[in-house]
Design a protein around this motif. Structure first.
Motif, PDB file in Angstrom:
ATOM      1  N   UNK A   1      38.232  28.640  46.589  1.00  9.37           N
ATOM      2  CA  UNK A   1      38.962  29.879  46.296  1.00  9.37           C
ATOM      3  C   UNK A   1      38.046  31.058  46.610  1.00  9.37           C
ATOM      4  N   UNK A   2      38.345  31.756  47.683  1.00 15.98           N
ATOM      5  CA  UNK A   2      37.562  32.919  48.100  1.00 15.98           C
ATOM      6  C   UNK A   2      38.242  34.169  47.556  1.00 15.98           C
ATOM      7  N   UNK A   3      37.502  34.949  46.752  1.00 17.61           N
ATOM      8  CA  UNK A   3      38.136  36.105  46.114  1.00 17.61           C
ATOM      9  C   UNK A   3      38.491  37.207  47.121  1.00 17.61           C
ATOM     10  N   UNK A   4      37.883  37.175  48.307  1.00 20.08           N
ATOM     11  CA  UNK A   4      38.296  38.132  49.350  1.00 20.08           C
ATOM     12  C   UNK A   4      39.754  37.900  49.737  1.00 20.08           C
ATOM     13  N   UNK A   5      40.190  36.654  49.662  1.00 21.39           N
ATOM     14  CA  UNK A   5      41.605  36.321  49.910  1.00 21.39           C
ATOM     15  C   UNK A   5      42.438  36.399  48.637  1.00 21.39           C
ATOM     16  N   UNK A   6      41.798  36.030  47.504  1.00 19.88           N
ATOM     17  CA  UNK A   6      42.543  35.971  46.243  1.00 19.88           C
ATOM     18  C   UNK A   6      42.968  37.345  45.752  1.00 19.88           C
ATOM     19  N   UNK A   7      42.074  38.339  45.837  1.00 24.52           N
ATOM     20  CA  UNK A   7      42.393  39.662  45.293  1.00 24.52           C
ATOM     21  C   UNK A   7      43.663  40.246  45.920  1.00 24.52           C
ATOM     22  N   UNK A   8      43.796  40.251  47.267  1.00 22.24           N
ATOM     23  CA  UNK A   8      45.057  40.768  47.837  1.00 22.24           C
ATOM     24  C   UNK A   8      46.270  39.896  47.513  1.00 22.24           C
ATOM     25  N   UNK A   9      46.060  38.574  47.430  1.00 23.84           N
ATOM     26  CA  UNK A   9      47.180  37.691  47.075  1.00 23.84           C
ATOM     27  C   UNK A   9      47.652  37.969  45.647  1.00 23.84           C
ATOM     28  N   UNK A  10      46.701  38.241  44.737  1.00 21.95           N
ATOM     29  CA  UNK A  10      47.062  38.590  43.364  1.00 21.95           C
ATOM     30  C   UNK A  10      47.764  39.942  43.322  1.00 21.95           C
ATOM     31  N   UNK A  11      47.269  40.900  44.119  1.00 17.08           N
ATOM     32  CA  UNK A  11      47.878  42.238  44.155  1.00 17.08           C
ATOM     33  C   UNK A  11      49.335  42.162  44.596  1.00 17.08           C
ATOM     34  N   UNK A  12      49.624  41.271  45.546  1.00 17.23           N
ATOM     35  CA  UNK A  12      51.014  41.103  46.003  1.00 17.23           C
ATOM     36  C   UNK A  12      51.925  40.626  44.879  1.00 17.23           C
ATOM     37  N   UNK A  13      51.334  39.947  43.896  1.00 18.61           N
ATOM     38  CA  UNK A  13      52.105  39.454  42.743  1.00 18.61           C
ATOM     39  C   UNK A  13      52.026  40.410  41.549  1.00 18.61           C
ATOM     40  N   UNK A  14      51.440  41.593  41.779  1.00 13.99           N
ATOM     41  CA  UNK A  14      51.394  42.588  40.715  1.00 13.99           C
ATOM     42  C   UNK A  14      50.303  42.360  39.699  1.00 13.99           C
ATOM     43  N   UNK A  15      49.176  41.766  40.145  1.00 17.38           N
ATOM     44  CA  UNK A  15      48.031  41.572  39.260  1.00 17.38           C
ATOM     45  C   UNK A  15      46.800  42.174  39.932  1.00 17.38           C
ATOM     46  N   UNK A  16      46.114  43.074  39.223  1.00 21.66           N
ATOM     47  CA  UNK A  16      44.891  43.681  39.749  1.00 21.66           C
ATOM     48  C   UNK A  16      43.683  43.027  39.083  1.00 21.66           C
ATOM     49  N   UNK A  17      42.714  42.613  39.907  1.00 19.98           N
ATOM     50  CA  UNK A  17      41.468  42.021  39.426  1.00 19.98           C
ATOM     51  C   UNK A  17      40.307  42.662  40.195  1.00 19.98           C
ATOM     52  N   UNK A  18      39.083  42.416  39.747  1.00 19.57           N
ATOM     53  CA  UNK A  18      37.907  42.908  40.473  1.00 19.57           C
ATOM     54  C   UNK A  18      37.118  41.703  40.967  1.00 19.57           C
ATOM     55  N   UNK A  19      36.758  41.729  42.234  1.00 19.34           N
ATOM     56  CA  UNK A  19      36.046  40.617  42.863  1.00 19.34           C
ATOM     57  C   UNK A  19      34.627  40.498  42.314  1.00 19.34           C
ATOM     58  N   UNK A  20      34.192  39.271  42.122  1.00 14.19           N
ATOM     59  CA  UNK A  20      32.838  39.035  41.656  1.00 14.19           C
ATOM     60  C   UNK A  20      31.787  39.558  42.614  1.00 14.19           C
ATOM     61  N   UNK A  21      32.122  39.604  43.888  1.00 16.98           N
ATOM     62  CA  UNK A  21      31.164  40.070  44.898  1.00 16.98           C
ATOM     63  C   UNK A  21      30.798  41.540  44.723  1.00 16.98           C
ATOM     64  N   UNK A  22      31.603  42.300  43.955  1.00 12.21           N
ATOM     65  CA  UNK A  22      31.278  43.708  43.696  1.00 12.21           C
ATOM     66  C   UNK A  22      30.085  43.864  42.756  1.00 12.21           C
ATOM     67  N   UNK A  23      29.716  42.793  42.048  1.00  8.96           N
ATOM     68  CA  UNK A  23      28.727  42.904  40.976  1.00  8.96           C
ATOM     69  C   UNK A  23      27.388  42.248  41.315  1.00  8.96           C
ATOM     70  N   UNK A  24      27.258  41.784  42.537  1.00  9.85           N
ATOM     71  CA  UNK A  24      26.000  41.186  42.994  1.00  9.85           C
ATOM     72  C   UNK A  24      25.688  41.715  44.384  1.00  9.85           C
ATOM     73  N   UNK A  25      24.396  41.701  44.741  1.00 17.61           N
ATOM     74  CA  UNK A  25      24.008  42.177  46.074  1.00 17.61           C
ATOM     75  C   UNK A  25      24.515  41.238  47.155  1.00 17.61           C
ATOM     76  N   UNK A  26      24.568  39.928  46.841  1.00 19.23           N
ATOM     77  CA  UNK A  26      25.153  38.955  47.767  1.00 19.23           C
ATOM     78  C   UNK A  26      25.723  37.818  46.932  1.00 19.23           C
ATOM     79  N   UNK A  27      26.776  37.192  47.434  1.00 18.09           N
ATOM     80  CA  UNK A  27      27.424  36.110  46.687  1.00 18.09           C
ATOM     81  C   UNK A  27      28.617  36.613  45.883  1.00 18.09           C
ATOM     82  N   UNK A  28      28.947  35.868  44.825  1.00 19.39           N
ATOM     83  CA  UNK A  28      30.078  36.222  43.965  1.00 19.39           C
ATOM     84  C   UNK A  28      31.437  36.022  44.601  1.00 19.39           C
ATOM     85  N   UNK A  29      31.468  35.218  45.669  1.00 13.13           N
ATOM     86  CA  UNK A  29      32.724  35.084  46.432  1.00 13.13           C
ATOM     87  C   UNK A  29      33.745  34.180  45.751  1.00 13.13           C
ATOM     88  N   UNK A  30      33.343  33.515  44.683  1.00 14.25           N
ATOM     89  CA  UNK A  30      34.287  32.622  43.987  1.00 14.25           C
ATOM     90  C   UNK A  30      34.441  33.034  42.523  1.00 14.25           C
TER      91      UNK A  30
END
Length: 365
Positions: A305-334
């Motif tokens: 589950x890659x959050x780069x794909x998950x975040x927009x898929x969730x947004x299409x269903x009316x759910x907003x989340x923040x990707x883990x990758x925003x909180x680390x210099x590298x990684x956080x993609x899951x």
């Protein structure tokens, strides 16, 4: 999706139903009635003096150790600007608050991210980093109900961190806006209160206990450091907002803040419990530490589950989340950060159900 249908786990802010609007209105009237000159004047760069004294008393320090600012993010910025130069080593938690990373990068600092465990920063990993020759100017730590991970730094690790700071000569920046929002377990002493060697600078905020709109935060540290930063504050804005600080002071001194903390903690405790239960039901292979307080829960998802794909898929269903990758210099993609503070308990399960649908879509691609 219409705005009414959106369920947002993205923003770390309280929902309106748990903000004491009536108490704030009454506090505003009292502020203008009791001190019209102080409320309407420029004031001083150290903040509204009665509030400064109230904060000092809360933390058991002298008033000249306190600087009241326009929100705690400005307190962070003042301290970073004062202590950190381009090329300086700085320790942060991995993951950490996204704006902390942004501010430190803009200063040109050399950021060293140390892993977070269920009981907070991995102090053994930090010691190895220090033994390797890294000499940080500063270690930024969010000890209680960390943003984004939701974990709390154990008492043993607080002691160890204080010892490491004294041994290796760095400042601990204890960034602590969530401490009062506790709904399980026992409160732990702040590192500021445990510090006998002058290695801690503490920041907090009234955003989580009163409301974000007041924009009132503060720094507590050695008087000489606070005086130096206050000079810079004078040059920047003459003084912070006296109106909002006077309202917060009246809200605090009346005891309304204690009631507000109880209201927020009770509501968020219920929401955190519902969120954890919903995650276990709808996303059984997700991993997370259920927080004892605060606003956030950190979710580790399976590697497919890659959050780069998950975040927009969730947004299409009316759910907003923040990707883990925003909180680390590298990684956080899951990983995801879920803020449960703004979602009422009756909407959380529906939000997680939609998120699970988005996860299933991403895994099916």
């Amino acid at each position: 999706m219409t705005a009414e249908q959106l369920i947002s786990f993205a923003r770390g802010a309280p929902s309106l139903d748990i903000v004491d609007v009536e108490g704030l209105k009454a506090a505003a009237v009292r502020a203008f009635d009791t001190d019209p000159a102080g409320v309407t004047a420029y004031g001083t760069s150290v903040g509204y003096p009665p509030l400064r004294k109230w904060i000092a008393d809360k933390h058991g320090v002298e008033a000249d150790q306190v600087l009241v600012t326009n929100g705690s993010l400005q307190a962070d910025a003042f301290l970073f600007d004062h202590l950190v130069r381009s090329g300086d080593a700085v320790v942060v938690e991995r993951p950490t608050y996204d704006r902390t990373l942004l501010n430190l990068r803009q200063l040109g600092s050399e950021v060293h991210a140390v892993t977070i465990q269920p009981d907070g920063l991995d102090t053994a990993e930090l010691r190895k980093l220090l033994e390797s020759g890294v000499r940080p100017r500063l270690a930024h730590v969010i000890p209680n109900y960390q943003n984004p991970a939701g974990v709390t730094l154990s008492l043993e690790k607080r002691r160890e961190l204080l010892d490491l700071a004294a041994e290796y000569g760095f400042t601990i920046f204890e960034d602590d806006p969530y401490a009062d929002i506790r709904f399980r377990g026992e409160a732990l002493p702040s590192m500021l209160s445990m510090d006998t060697r002058g290695v801690v600078v503490h920041a907090s905020s009234f955003t989580k206990t009163v409301c974000p709109g007041v924009r009132v935060g503060y720094l507590v540290g050695p008087a000489a450091l606070i005086a130096e930063i206050a000079k810079k504050a004078t040059n920047l804005y003459i003084s912070p907002g006296m109106v909002s600080e006077a309202i917060v002071y009246q809200f605090c001194v009346s005891g309304d803040i204690d009631r507000s903390i109880r209201t927020v903690s009770t509501a968020l405790g219920e929401r955190a419990g519902v969120l954890a239960e919903s995650l276990r039901r709808h996303l059984p292979d997700a991993r997370f530490v259920e927080p004892d307080g605060g606003y956030f829960l950190w979710v580790e998802l399976p590697e497919d589950v890659d959050v780069e794909q998950l975040a927009p898929a969730a947004a299409q269903r009316g759910v907003a989340v923040v990707k883990g990758s925003d909180f680390v210099a590298d990684g956080g993609r899951h990983a995801l950060r879920l803020a449960f503070s703004a979602v009422t308990a009756d909407r959380i399960d529906e939000g997680v159900r939609r998120l699970a649908e988005a996860v299933a879509e991403v895994r099916g691609r």
